[in-house]
Design an enzyme around this catalytic site. Structure first.
Site, PDB file in Angstrom:
ATOM      1  N   THR A   1       4.709 -24.668 -68.943  1.00  0.00           N
ATOM      2  CA  THR A   1       5.136 -23.836 -70.062  1.00  0.00           C
ATOM      3  C   THR A   1       4.724 -24.610 -71.300  1.00  0.00           C
ATOM      4  O   THR A   1       4.235 -25.726 -71.192  1.00  0.00           O
ATOM      5  CB  THR A   1       6.667 -23.655 -69.957  1.00  0.00           C
ATOM      6  OG1 THR A   1       6.942 -23.010 -68.706  1.00  0.00           O
ATOM      7  CG2 THR A   1       7.273 -22.832 -71.050  1.00  0.00           C
TER       8      THR A   1
ATOM      9  N   ASP B   1       8.908 -15.739 -60.559  1.00  0.00           N
ATOM     10  CA  ASP B   1      10.197 -16.216 -61.060  1.00  0.00           C
ATOM     11  C   ASP B   1      11.360 -15.319 -60.633  1.00  0.00           C
ATOM     12  O   ASP B   1      12.515 -15.655 -60.846  1.00  0.00           O
ATOM     13  CB  ASP B   1      10.175 -16.337 -62.590  1.00  0.00           C
ATOM     14  CG  ASP B   1       9.779 -17.736 -63.037  1.00  0.00           C
ATOM     15  OD1 ASP B   1       9.480 -18.564 -62.159  1.00  0.00           O
ATOM     16  OD2 ASP B   1       9.763 -17.989 -64.249  1.00  0.00           O
TER      17      ASP B   1
END
Length: 530
Positions: free
Chosen positions: A341, A383
């Site tokens: 990220t 996710d």
């Protein structure tokens, strides 16, 4: 000041600030620049979260997390025997959720921006058109992922070197991406979610068996949400609400350790490490059981942050021995999250502050580059809990709160955070790192507040991580000295050394009124100040 994962992106943000732009204007420039110069996590085809604090104290949080397509369903990654097919949610076209980043930037700019939208995309367009020099780290990453780029991009991509391997200093030119950025500069989010770029996304979906439709793209909206706030040792913590699990978990961790004299116990002493681990054990158990998209699942936010709840959760804590995750269980474990990220922190001359964490999920997301448009699609569908109640590829089990549903946003640990002191801006921080995001932000705050570190020292400091399951303490090399580690091992704690934990990019307002940057040396991160 701007702190981000790339000196090119930080410079782009600084250019906008120098032109009279505010923190949100600079954030838009940084986000689009990162999509060019940091392709493994910077993005157009991903999503993220923003926490904002105006100089006068007004706060806001923006959710531009990806969503499942309308054709998504809870069994879409299962075989005929209802077993998860791991690759399908990780790589290729079916792994992608509907992107949110472009809508997020436009939504933020419409509410808080100052300079013309097209002005903010000029640095990114220039970097894509003229190219930029890849770092040694980037060259190694691009070479390491070349086989996946070949596999998922039969028609080629600029991320593949024509001949040979990428080397430090090579110029990466991305003409297709520049064209996409020009469409966005001219038409705003409509230049991405409609028109020629949207048509290229749909062509890519059809070519690779993906399910994102034109209607999915046109229907996407970023959502303003109420920030989660709390206090720690007199400071006000402003952070992200669900579908990020990060804000609630961060406040729970801070509440859990606040009654204890951390300053006296000392940085990463055996007592401090034990205290942090036991707090993390309890909070991650709660996270697994209770957190998901609030539009689909009732998140018990008030109960989790109620005065006394976390103190009561810590009441079973025993200094003489390690706790047991089996005994702490609050529910089913959450799926493991990918760590690639990116985060950036910005403060402008007026004192407006922006904290943004954004992602493609895994490094380079789904590895699918939209042909003709030049940007990577995310693999955020991984996710979700691919099959509630069944272990995923990491041996972790997901709960129904985070099951796949059409239009639903997947749970995240992203924790963009702003801290106030005496009603004034004090700290802006956040980090990549999947499930380690929450504990990295937590420890960085403790490093400044309890252990008296400056911003760069707090970012540099070695970190530990515990996430309830597996019942191990992960740590960076040198994070805990041999004496403390031996004492904790005798109490029953198990340690596993691993690579870098987090890549915090942060800004601290010092007592003299200056801004001090913390750009994480674990990456190519850089600060730019003026």
């Amino acid at each position: 000041m701007v702190v981000s994962a790339s000196h090119y992106a930080s410079k782009a943000g600084l250019e906008i600030l120098k032109k009279g732009g505010n923190a949100v204007d600079a954030a838009v420039a940084v986000q689009f620049a990162l999509a060019v110069v940091y392709p493994n996590a910077g993005n157009l085809g991903g999503g993220g979260f923003m926490v904002y604090r105006a100089a006068g104290g007004e706060t806001a949080s923006l959710d531009f997390r990806e969503k499942a397509a309308a054709a998504a369903h809870k069994d879409m990654y299962l075989d005929s025997l209802a077993n998860p097919i791991v690759e399908k949610s990780l790589y290729g076209h079916l792994a992608a959720g509907v992107p949110g980043s472009v809508a997020g930037m436009e939504t933020a700019h419409k509410r808080f921006g100052k300079l013309p939208w097209s002005e903010l995309l000029k640095p990114a367009i220039s970097l894509a058109t003229e190219g930029f020099q890849v770092t040694s780290r980037q060259a190694a990453e691009l070479n390491g992922q070349a086989y996946r780029f070949h596999r998922h991009n039969a028609l080629g991509t600029a991320l593949l070197k024509g001949s040979g391997s990428w080397k430090e200093g090579d110029l990466l030119v991305q003409e297709d991406l520049a064209a996409t950025l020009r469409h966005i500069a001219e038409r705003g989010a409509a230049g991405f979610y409609e028109g020629p770029v949207a048509a290229l996304i749909i062509e890519e979906m059809q070519r690779g068996g993906g399910i994102i439709s034109a209607a999915d793209l046109k229907a996407y909206r970023a959502v303003w949400r109420q920030p989660v706030t709390g206090t720690y040792r007199g400071l006000k913590i402003i952070t992200m609400p669900p579908p990020s699990s990060g804000g609630i978990a961060l406040l729970q961790l801070l509440q859990s350790v606040e009654p204890y004299p951390l300053q006296r116990l000392g940085f990463n002493s055996d007592s401090t490490v034990q205290l942090m681990v036991e707090a993390e054990r309890r909070v991650y158990a709660d996270r697994a059981a209770h957190l998901g998209d609030p539009d689909y699942h009732p998140v018990p936010q008030k109960q989790l942050l109620a005065a006394g709840y976390n103190k009561q959760r810590m009441s079973g804590f025993d200094w003489s021995k390690a706790g047991s995750s089996a005994a702490i269980a609050a529910g089913l474990a959450a799926p493991a999250e990918h760590e690639e990220t990116t985060h950036f922190s910005i403060v402008d001359r007026a004192g407006n502050a922006v904290s943004i964490t954004t992602t493609l999920n895994g490094s380079y997301g789904s590895h699918v580059v939209v042909k003709g448009a030049g940007f990577l699609l995310n693999n955020e569908m991984d996710d979700f809990s691919v099959k509630p109640g069944a272990p995923n590829m990491y041996g972790l089990v997901g709960g129904a709160a985070n099951a796949i549903a059409p239009g639903k946003r997947m749970l995240s640990s992203m924790t963009p955070t702003i801290v106030e002191k005496d009603g004034k801006l004090f700290m802006v921080l956040g980090t990549p790192g999947g499930s380690t995001i929450i504990t990295s932000v937590f420890q960085t705050i403790l490093n400044v507040v309890d252990f008296g570190m400056g911003m760069q020292a707090a970012v540099n400091a070695r970190k530990i991580h515990h996430q309830w399951l597996p019942d191990e303490v992960f740590l960076e090399k040198g994070a805990v000295d041999s004496t403390a580690r031996q004492r904790l091992t005798q109490k029953g704690y198990r340690f596993t050394e691993r690579g870098a934990i987090g890549r915090v990019d942060a800004i601290l307002k010092t007592k003299w009124g200056y801004y001090e940057a913390g750009a994480d040396p674990r990456g190519d991160d850089a600060a730019a100040g003026w």
